[in-house]
Write a protein that holds these residues in place. Structure first.
Motif, PDB file in Angstrom:
ATOM      1  N   GLU A   1       0.836  -1.202   0.000  1.00 38.30           N
ATOM      2  CA  GLU A   1       0.000   0.000   0.000  1.00 38.30           C
ATOM      3  C   GLU A   1       0.870   1.251   0.000  1.00 38.30           C
ATOM      4  N   SER A   2       0.248   2.344  -0.322  1.00 40.23           N
ATOM      5  CA  SER A   2       1.011   3.575  -0.510  1.00 40.23           C
ATOM      6  C   SER A   2       1.161   4.329   0.816  1.00 40.23           C
ATOM      7  N   ARG A   3       2.353   4.888   1.022  1.00 42.14           N
ATOM      8  CA  ARG A   3       2.564   5.757   2.181  1.00 42.14           C
ATOM      9  C   ARG A   3       2.277   7.214   1.827  1.00 42.14           C
ATOM     10  N   PHE A   4       1.878   7.424   0.596  1.00 39.67           N
ATOM     11  CA  PHE A   4       1.667   8.791   0.105  1.00 39.67           C
ATOM     12  C   PHE A   4       0.215   9.181   0.347  1.00 39.67           C
ATOM     13  N   VAL A   5      -0.006  10.098   1.262  1.00 38.92           N
ATOM     14  CA  VAL A   5      -1.388  10.474   1.579  1.00 38.92           C
ATOM     15  C   VAL A   5      -1.744  11.839   1.001  1.00 38.92           C
ATOM     16  N   GLU A   6      -0.796  12.447   0.274  1.00 32.42           N
ATOM     17  CA  GLU A   6      -1.054  13.789  -0.252  1.00 32.42           C
ATOM     18  C   GLU A   6      -1.820  13.672  -1.582  1.00 32.42           C
ATOM     19  N   GLU A   7      -2.171  14.813  -2.126  1.00 31.00           N
ATOM     20  CA  GLU A   7      -2.880  14.853  -3.405  1.00 31.00           C
ATOM     21  C   GLU A   7      -1.882  14.559  -4.539  1.00 31.00           C
ATOM     22  N   LYS A   8      -2.299  13.722  -5.486  1.00 28.48           N
ATOM     23  CA  LYS A   8      -1.417  13.442  -6.617  1.00 28.48           C
ATOM     24  C   LYS A   8      -1.426  14.598  -7.610  1.00 28.48           C
ATOM     25  N   ARG A   9      -0.435  14.593  -8.485  1.00 25.55           N
ATOM     26  CA  ARG A   9      -0.380  15.588  -9.573  1.00 25.55           C
ATOM     27  C   ARG A   9      -1.591  15.409 -10.481  1.00 25.55           C
ATOM     28  N   HIS A  10      -2.117  16.514 -10.964  1.00 26.49           N
ATOM     29  CA  HIS A  10      -3.248  16.402 -11.885  1.00 26.49           C
ATOM     30  C   HIS A  10      -3.019  17.170 -13.170  1.00 26.49           C
ATOM     31  N   TYR A  11      -3.412  16.546 -14.234  1.00 22.00           N
ATOM     32  CA  TYR A  11      -3.386  17.172 -15.559  1.00 22.00           C
ATOM     33  C   TYR A  11      -4.671  16.780 -16.268  1.00 22.00           C
ATOM     34  N   GLU A  12      -5.002  17.572 -17.249  1.00 28.03           N
ATOM     35  CA  GLU A  12      -6.097  17.182 -18.135  1.00 28.03           C
ATOM     36  C   GLU A  12      -5.697  15.863 -18.805  1.00 28.03           C
TER      37      GLU A  12
END
Lengths: 455, 824, 210
Positions: B130-141
């Motif tokens: 599982e991921s330890r990354f709880v922040e928002e991921k990068r977003h692009y169109e």
């Protein structure tokens, strides 16, 4: 205390209002070092610089004369590139050298080109330094007109053009291979060394010497006064003088040229002619010894001399001569965050660990400061650092092409290990740390034997 | 691959195991060859390594202690010790995988790459649960369209630089690039400058995640539902190796196979996306016969074949074998080409057979010249002289090979052409020839005086190859033949690489679908005894080429004209003659996969199986024979060309003795001087194929032809006229492109390009329409001034629809002189 | 919105002539475009691609890497306030907040009159003079809130134009290599070993060359 009366080698014209003009420069001994160099053979000049033991002043601290010798024989043209992209946080010296004494730098460039056999030099000035650009442009135009640069200088066979070039805002370009990429018109993304050691495969994949501004600014003095006079100053492995910028919480923040290797951090922070002590006579909490990339030192390290090897053994570096002083009231979590934010913003994006890791670290720290931290975040921070710089020891075992990513781990390790209580205050409770941090400067109180003896 | 010989091997240790690496080899390759796979994303062995994903970090000791190094950038050195799975190496690799995943979206279930995705595979094998990354991921169109056929999803992108390196270093189309910096770095195009590369599809193939996807394949299938055969692309004559991916009797995509001597895994987009024609709605699925009202209506095979055989027989009875003629055959497999050659020459007895449509080069030259392979043409330090061909538009993947040779291996390219081509930029010498007089320029270079001395010096290379094509249809091939003859005389070691572009034209020529020749590159006379014994009969006299056949048909001397996958109206340079020929033939039989512009003249249409529908072999520009494989069944009752030939032979009272592709190939191997030794077994052992004519035939077989050229004098330049030059584009109005929806929009109709000084001199307005007239005819075309067009010439693109230059060309004239007038 | 005008095109050609490989002129030409228009316009990037024999995508790739290049118009005055470590601990962030309140905009945005853009920037090498800022890359050291307001008021009223040129202009002095003094570009494709290396320079004449 070792505040010495060593002469000013590079900053002698800083106090002159017209030190940047060719008239004042020539009137104060300018271009005599070049003439002294031209009286020798190029290899004689290299030998002279080698025996002066001039260490590079950019950050890595590699001996300049030795670096020059790395150009493969018989491969031409060679280029000399001046790294004037000073942007390491806390660092403020090259800008002054360029603004206040541009001819000294130009003369240093000419000496270097003559010695190494460079047929063209590029003077890469940081983009944000408009005044430095103007001063150097004027100085180059004047020096060309006066015959110091160009074709058959002083009637000799020595010919070289110096081209002024400036950047456009990217910290990473201070890294020499990124600087070369930038000079080629590309994105400033570092190249892997090997194979792209600039001395062998640099600008246009030709042998290229990349020297820092301050390094080159020493050359006229060395040529005029001799390597022996230079090597007579300083300590065993750190000769001559060196410019340090002391910023932050001292009474007299300033730029000071001090005798290298002899002067101590205590001198620099407390001597009346230098920092003058901590402002408001507060306690010293910590200081950064060599720019944002360097692991931090603490009050117990004050008597360490400003000597490259000694500081290296502590697990940090003198770097770019940038000493940033934190007094007892400094919020170390915010300071740590600000430094990490810097590296995250300045990552070029080439290597995965740096591109992804630095901004992840920044986001976690931001969350902690916003009061949304979790106890496990401290361990996570350190483990991410461990993944960027495996083992977190010194010198670092970096997973990236250049040291930028690993640099972001320095403030985290330094702050988390020493000021864990401040982080816990933000987290609202104790946090367990399981990640092992091995570098000496990362493990809190440490008294260096030699430093103790000196004190 | 063979192990390096012991004396040159570099001894290294990988994970405790001694390995003999090759000198100069990268650690990542040496390890992989010896069974140690080091994970990687950015490394691709056909491109320069960049070492930026860092996934392939390993611990390496070169004598100064263990250090983390990217194994894709590290050349092996003696006594190097490599640990790919030590705790430090694993920590680094695991960390990098986690870093790559933190911003990677979790949309594998809807991602085309899912199931064949290196990132997914590595994550399943080694990744954290599982991921330890709880922040928002990068977003692009997502996704954005970066070209007609490629979508880019920047959220999935892991910034490995593969697509951008391909675009810049391999294709030379630097239209996609890293933009912005750090965590915000993205791949993108310049605004309103799409990734309009002939090679854009390769970026989809090499993308290690699902960031780049192909529109024609989007959401069509999951990799685990695909079944796969390896084959050869037959959209042009380069012969790129491919895999055909399909599902439930439908072809869904082509992917390039890394064939070392040919295409290195690259494909052009025309080849890659041209698979759509396989299942095109317009495919012929039943025979057609023309009714009295002129309509083509479906009929049964038996009726169509009987009518066709009756027509041929009637012609035979009336005018002898010469009354039957065949044009085409370059799209057939070798086996089908042989079957048709045997039918024509061994059963009907006619030599009026031509696989080329007056748009190629004489078979005597192609078959008789010393032939080079692509590797030989691209040899490091060699010289490649290019005459009459624009490889990027005609043989696209060959262009990639040439570009690689020039940019990385110091191959010198000298180009002689009537106008600048895609090679001009990388050619050491790019010289303009007068249309119809390239041999004169060659003779001047051979003389090597003045400015031409360095050009001559470049040709005086032990490794000189001439890429010889037929660039412009507006001049005859004679000047090119004369140029080749002059080069052969001046540089006896010269080798030639054919620049003929049409699918299996080389196989068709090799197997006798050309006048004057029998299978195996032997002339009628040389092969007469051998083939009379094998076939019972061979034609008495050399027959007519396409121009001759059409002229004879126009004069009423052809009873039955068979179009074997040919469209003379579009492809023969002289449309006026083609029209008269098609009208003049008593019966026109078209054997086609799709109706084309000439089909309107057909009385009988026989539906043929096409690419991906037949087994067999094909022959490329080198003479390399490689296999083509059936993936799907042909539409309706369409059948392989060899079968149609066999059926017709049967109805003419003969037996071709061909029951499948394998039996045809066995007969070719047994009878052909050029194919001796190329058994099915030998071909099966060599997926990269075998080269025709390179094995010494056993003594009793007839001798292969060798090249000699007649003298040729170019006509004098007429100062009052402009000489027409035609050029080809990869995407034209041809049948293939028109029936592949993903490509059809890429063809653009061309303007008449003229030098501005000529327009000025002639008082022709530099915009709007002009009337272009030649002794043969006239067209109206939009004019466009272009200073790169040499004075005295005008340029029109070939087969880009109307206006078509073939209305202006006289097949019998060595050059095409035109005049321009502004139309009011 | 513009390609380089004739004057700047002449300057561009002079700049290009100083590099052994013309692509090296990309960043200087982007600066020139920004000096012309106050930002780097799309057309300008296409023009630079033509001049440097590259593609617009390559020019954009380079341009977008560097923070100083603005691809949208910014204020006439770009106010860069340093908040990096030395400034942070000496009041840089407070200065930034003051500037934001004073100008009524957030960092990264431009005042409605198009005069000022504020940026929160990284270290600008004036660490001992913290807090510091630059306006169009001209330094203001140890600047107080009041001093900040004063400078802004001056600029609003059209003052200090000698000191601070409009955004895009960096050095107002350009390098010119006189043709009769130029040593010439060192072609990376190969030039022989410099003469002075193999045959050392003759002793320099006393004093400077006239």
């Amino acid at each position: 205390m070792a505040v010495t009366d060593a002469p000013k080698i590079t900053s002698s014209r800083f106090d002159l209002a017209d030190g940047h003009t060719i008239e004042r420069y020539v009137a104060t001994g300018g271009y005599q070092g070049l003439k002294a160099a031209l009286a020798k053979s190029p290899s004689g000049v290299v030998d002279e610089v080698k025996s002066a033991s001039l260490l590079g002043r950019g950050g890595a601290g590699f001996p300049a004369g030795v670096k020059w010798g790395f150009c493969p024989p018989g491969v031409f043209p060679r280029y000399l590139v001046v790294n004037g992209d000073e942007s390491e946080p806390g660092t403020y010296k090259d800008r002054l050298l360029m603004e206040k004494d541009p001819h000294q730098l130009i003369e240093g460039v000419l000496i270097g080109c003559y010695a190494v056999g460079c047929s063209q030099a590029f003077l890469y000035v940081r983009g944000e330094m408009a005044l430095a650009q103007e001063r150097i442009a004027q100085a180059l135009n004047d020096a060309y007109a006066a015959g110091h640069i160009g074709k058959n200088i002083y009637g000799t066979e020595f010919s070289v053009d110096i081209v002024l070039h400036w950047g456009a805002g990217a910290y990473i370009v201070g890294e020499e291979t990124a600087l070369i990429e930038s000079l080629e018109g590309n994105r400033g993304m570092p190249r892997l060394k090997p194979p792209f050691f600039p001395a062998a495969k640099g600008l246009y994949l030709q042998p290229t010497i990349v020297n820092n501004v301050e390094t080159l600014a020493n050359l006229p003095w060395i040529m005029s006064n001799g390597a022996a006079a230079f090597a007579a100053l300083g300590a065993e492995n750190s000769k001559g003088t060196r410019i340090f910028a002391v910023s932050g919480h001292v009474k007299n923040p300033g730029v000071y040229e001090v005798e290298f290797g002899v002067t101590t951090f205590r001198d620099l922070l407390y001597a009346p002619v230098y920092g003058g002590g901590i402002r408001h006579d507060r306690e010293l909490k910590a200081f950064i010894p060599g720019g944002a990339s360097a692991p931090w030192l603490y009050p117990e390290h004050l008597d360490v001399p400003l000597e490259a090897a000694t500081v290296g053994k502590l697990g940090t570096m003198l770097g770019s001569g940038a000493v940033v002083v934190f007094d007892e009231q400094t919020d170390m979590v915010k300071a740590c965050h600000r430094l990490v934010r810097f590296f995250a913003r300045e990552s070029c994006g080439k290597c995965t660990p740096c591109r992804e890791g630095t901004s992840w670290l920044e986001k976690i720290l931001e969350r902690i400061i916003d009061g949304l931290g979790r106890p496990e975040d401290l361990d996570l921070l350190l483990d991410i650092c461990d993944n960027i710089s495996v083992g977190m020891n010194w010198p670092p075992r970096q997973t990236t092409i250049c040291p930028l990513g690993q640099s972001a781990t320095s403030p985290i390790a330094s702050a988390v290990m020493r000021f864990r209580d401040e982080f816990e205050a933000y987290l609202g409770g104790p946090a367990e740390i399981t990640v092992q941090v091995k570098g000496p400067a990362f493990v809190g109180p440490y008294v260096h034997e030699e430093a103790t003896a000196d004190a | 691959m063979p192990e390096a010989p012991a004396e040159t091997a570099v001894a290294i240790t990988v994970n405790g195991k001694a390995i003999a690496a090759r000198p100069g080899e990268l650690v990542i390759d040496a390890a992989e060859r010896n069974g140690v796979y080091i994970p990687r994303f950015c490394y691709h062995h056909r491109m320069e390594p960049v070492g930026m994903c860092r996934m392939c970090l390993v611990e390496v000791d070169t004598g100064r202690g263990m250090a983390l190094q990217p194994s894709c950038m590290l050349t092996v050195a003696p006594d190097m010790v490599v640990e790919t799975e030590s705790p430090v190496a694993k920590k680094a690799q695991d960390g990098i995988l986690e870093f790559l995943l933190i911003n990677h979206p979790l949309d594998c279930p809807v991602c085309d790459k899912g199931g064949e995705c290196p990132l997914q595979d590595h994550t399943v094998a080694f990744g954290p649960g599982e991921s330890r990354f709880v922040e928002e991921k990068r977003h692009y169109e997502k996704p954005i369209s970066i070209s007609e056929n490629v979508y880019l999803d920047r959220e999935r992108c892991i910034l490995c630089d593969r697509c951008t390196r391909f675009a810049k270093d391999v294709a030379g189309d630097t239209l996609i690039h890293f933009q912005d910096r750090g965590n915000g770095t993205q791949i993108n195009t310049f605004p309103d400058h799409p990734f309009a590369s002939y090679f854009s599809g390769n970026t989809v193939q090499i993308c290690p995640v699902g960031a780049l996807t192909a529109k024609p394949y989007r959401f069509k299938a999951r990799p685990w539902d695909l079944d796969v055969v390896e084959s050869t692309c037959t959209d042009c004559a380069v012969g790129c190796r491919i895999v055909i991916d399909g599902s439930r009797n439908e072809v869904l995509r082509y992917a390039g196979v890394d064939s070392d001597p040919v295409n290195w895994s690259w494909l052009c987009d025309k080849g890659r996306f041209g698979f759509e024609k396989v299942g095109a709605d317009a495919r012929l699925s039943a025979p057609l016969v023309k009714e009295t009202n002129g309509d083509l209506v479906e009929t049964r095979w038996a009726d169509a074949l009987t009518q066709a055989a009756r027509a041929i027989k009637a012609g035979l009875d009336k005018n002898g074998p010469g009354g039957t003629a065949i044009i085409g055959g370059a799209h057939l497999t070798n086996e089908s080409a042989y079957a048709w050659a045997k039918l024509a020459k061994g059963v009907i007895g006619t030599d009026n057979v031509d696989a080329q449509l007056g748009d190629g080069l004489p078979a005597a030259m192609v078959a008789g010249m010393a032939r080079a392979t692509i590797d030989e043409a691209c040899v490091a330090g060699g010289t490649l002289l290019v005459i009459g061909s624009d490889p990027k538009d005609e043989l696209a993947v060959l262009f990639l090979r040439i570009r690689d040779a020039v940019t990385l291996h110091k191959t010198t390219v000298v180009e002689l052409s009537p106008r600048a081509t895609s090679l001009s930029e990388i050619a050491a010498h790019s010289l303009r020839s007068v249309p119809g007089a390239v041999h004169e320029l060659v003779n001047q270079i051979i003389a090597g005086e003045g400015d031409l001395a360095p050009v001559r010096a470049a040709l005086a290379n032990d490794h000189l190859t001439v890429l010889l094509g037929r660039g412009s249809m507006a001049e005859s091939a004679e000047a090119t033949v004369a140029a080749a003859a002059a080069l052969l005389a001046a540089f006896p070691n010269v080798k030639f690489l054919s620049g003929l572009r049409r699918a299996n034209v080389h196989g068709a020529l090799d197997l006798g679908l050309t006048p004057g020749f029998l299978p195996g590159r032997v002339t009628l006379d040389d092969g007469r005894a051998w083939f009379t014994e094998a076939w019972d009969t061979v034609p008495a006299e050399p027959g007519l080429d396409a121009a001759g056949i059409l002229a004879a048909a126009a004069d009423g001397r052809i009873d039955t004209l068979i179009l074997l996958g040919a469209d003379p109206l579009a492809d023969f340079p002289d449309r006026e003659l083609a029209t008269r020929g098609l009208k003049g033939a008593r019966t026109v039989i078209a054997v086609e996969t799709l109706l084309n512009s000439s089909s309107a003249f057909a009385h009988i249409v026989l539906p043929a199986a096409g690419a991906a529908e037949v087994d067999g072999t094909t022959t490329n520009i080198e003479g390399r024979v490689s296999t083509v494989r059936q993936k799907v069944t042909p539409p309706g009752t369409a059948r392989p060309d060899w079968m149609i030939a066999a059926e017709l032979a049967f109805r003419l009272g003969a037996d071709l003795n061909i029951t499948d592709a394998a039996s045809a190939w066995a007969e070719i191997e047994r009878l052909s001087a050029a194919h001796a030794g190329m058994t099915a077994e030998a071909l099966g052992n060599e997926p990269d194929g075998l080269i025709v004519g390179r094995t010494e035939p056993d003594v009793e077989r007839p001798a292969m032809v060798s090249f000699s050229a007649p003298a040729f004098e170019a006509p004098a330049v007429d100062a009052y006229s402009l000489r027409l030059v035609t050029t080809r584009r990869l995407y034209d109005q041809g049948t293939l492109v028109s029936h592949s929806p993903s490509l059809a929009g890429l063809a653009v109709s061309g303007s008449l390009l003229a030098n501005p000084t000529d327009l000025d001199r002639l008082g022709v307005a530099p915009s709007g329409n002009v009337k272009v007239s030649s002794p043969r005819g006239a067209i109206t075309a939009a004019v466009e001034p272009d200073a790169t067009v040499p004075p005295g010439t005008v340029v029109l693109a070939w087969n880009q629809g109307d206006p078509s230059p073939n209305a202006l060309i006289d097949a019998a004239a060595p050059v095409t002189e035109v005049r321009l007038e502004t139309t009011s | 919105m513009a390609r380089l005008d004739d004057t700047n095109l002449a300057t561009a050609k002079e700049i290009i002539s100083r590099y052994p490989r013309i692509k090296s002129a990309t960043i200087p030409l982007l600066h020139l475009a920004q000096e012309q228009d106050g930002y780097v316009a799309t057309d300008a990037m296409e023009h630079i691609a033509e001049l440097t024999n590259t593609t617009p995508a390559q020019v954009l790739g380079t341009c977008s890497f560097y923070e100083m290049f603005k691809r949208e118009p910014v204020g006439k005055y770009l106010v860069n306030i340093c908040t990096n470590i030395s400034c942070q601990i000496m009041g840089g962030e407070e200065l930034l907040h003051h500037a934001e309140e004073s100008l009524g905009i957030k960092g990264g945005s431009t005042t409605a009159d198009g005069l000022f853009t504020i940026e929160d920037v990284e270290c600008i090498a004036a660490c001992t003079e913290a807090p510091c800022l630059q306006i169009n890359y001209r330094y203001f050291h140890k600047i107080s809130n009041d001093q900040f307001d004063e400078v802004i008021a001056d600029l609003r009223s059209g003052g200090r134009t000698d000191e601070i040129p409009p955004h895009g202009t960096l050095a107002r002095i350009r390098q010119h290599i006189p043709a009769d003094r130029a040593a010439g570009n060192a072609d990376p494709a190969g030039i022989p070993e410099p003469i002075w290396l193999s045959a050392p320079a003759t002793a320099p004449p006393e004093g400077e060359k006239a």
